[in-house]
Write a protein that holds these residues in place. Structure first.
Motif: not given
Ligand SMILES: C[S@@+](CC[C@H](N)C(=O)[O-])C[C@H]1O[C@@H](n2cnc3c(N)ncnc32)[C@H](O)[C@@H]1O
Length: 283
Positions: A96-101, A109-117, A127-131
């Motif tokens: 969802v545009e601008g409303r993802n984890t 915290a811009p240095n946050s790391r997220v793995v989506y499954v 997935a490109r949008a999630l990346l």
């Protein structure tokens, strides 16, 4: 603006009929039904039909979907403020545009790391949008089934992106009601979290029939008839999904709309939400 480009009627028809390769658009899918409720455009006729049938039983399904997504963003922001910088988001859904984890976490915290499954090929297409990570942080996407925790935790993309020796948040939002009891969802949560160090968190949301058993029962039937397993759970059953020994954060298992609401939030009737949310911490 007029681009000066015009499509022929044949081209228009081709585009209207185009579907991403490898995606079965003849049957409804949970990610695309949810997308329809959220007002997205990544859904096809069978998804819209199932969604409209669900709305007959549960006219508030759009309100509930929006409240769940808002809970996701508040919970992630809460954890980012507590210092969590790693998130494992299982059952991601269509972005969802601008409303993802990663938007919520990296907004704090811009240095946050997220793995989506997710296991839906349509999510993989997006997935490109999630990346689209902030350059200081990182995002990755794994095409996997939540019922296979070891494949997820040992996946090279996860091992590259997340440090399992440091606290992280495991997120299971609006996914476990697709895992019936015979697939042992509590066991699944335990396996997904047992390797995590102290100070890790679990974020969970789950549909319930506690407030409108007839309507939600009818909605769940629409899903099941469409071939999507669905099991609603009571407050106690949702709480029982939290691994033993983990501490529930205030206010415990609560309607997603009432879990640390924004100061200016409106409170829909509980029967118009029908979705519990919770945060728990590994001591
Ligand atoms: C209702 S959406 C929720 C999306 C997002 N978590 C949220 O709360 O806004 C459920 C998602 O779970 C995914 N899902 C369902 N069963 C799954 C499974 N067994 N393994 C991985 N993903 C699954 C669906 O493809 C869909 O994207």
């Amino acid at each position: 603006m007029d681009s000066g480009f015009e499509r022929s009627p044949e081209q228009e028809a081709l585009i209207a009929d185009w579907t991403p390769p490898g995606i079965d658009t003849t049957k409804p899918h949970s990610a695309r039904i949810y997308d329809y409720f959220l007002g997205g455009k990544t859904n096809f006729a069978p998804d819209r039909e199932a969604a409209e049938q669900t709305l007959l039983a549960v006219p508030y399904a759009r309100t509930a979907a929006r409240a769940n997504r808002a809970f996701l963003l508040r919970a992630v922001a809460h954890l980012a403020r507590l210092g969590i910088r790693q998130f494992l988001d299982l059952g991601t859904g269509i972005p969802v545009e601008g409303r993802n984890t990663h938007d919520a976490a990296q907004g704090i915290a811009p240095n946050s790391r997220v793995v989506y499954v997710d296991n839906d090929p349509i999510v993989l297409v997006h997935a490109r949008a999630l990346l689209s990570s902030h350059p200081d942080g990182e995002t990755a996407y794994i095409d996997a089934d939540v019922r296979d925790p070891d494949a997820i935790l040992d996946h090279p993309a996860l091992v590259r992106s997340l440090d399992l020796d440091r606290p992280l948040a495991v997120m299971l939002l609006a996914i476990l009601h697709f895992v019936p009891d015979d697939e042992k969802p509590a066991d699944l949560v335990r396996r997904l979290t047992e390797r995590l160090p102290s100070g890790s968190y679990l974020v969970l949301s789950h549909l319930t029939g506690d407030f409108d058993p007839i309507g939600t029962g009818g909605g769940a039937n629409v899903y099941r008839k469409s071939g999507i397993p669905m099991q609603l759970r009571s407050r106690a059953e949702v709480e029982a999904l939290v691994p033993q020994g983990w501490e529930l954060l205030e206010p415990g298992v609560e309607l997603v709309s009432r879990w640390h609401p924004e100061p200016d939030a409106e409170f829909p009737d509980p029967a118009d939400i029908g979705c519990y949310g919770l945060l728990a911490r590994k001591p």
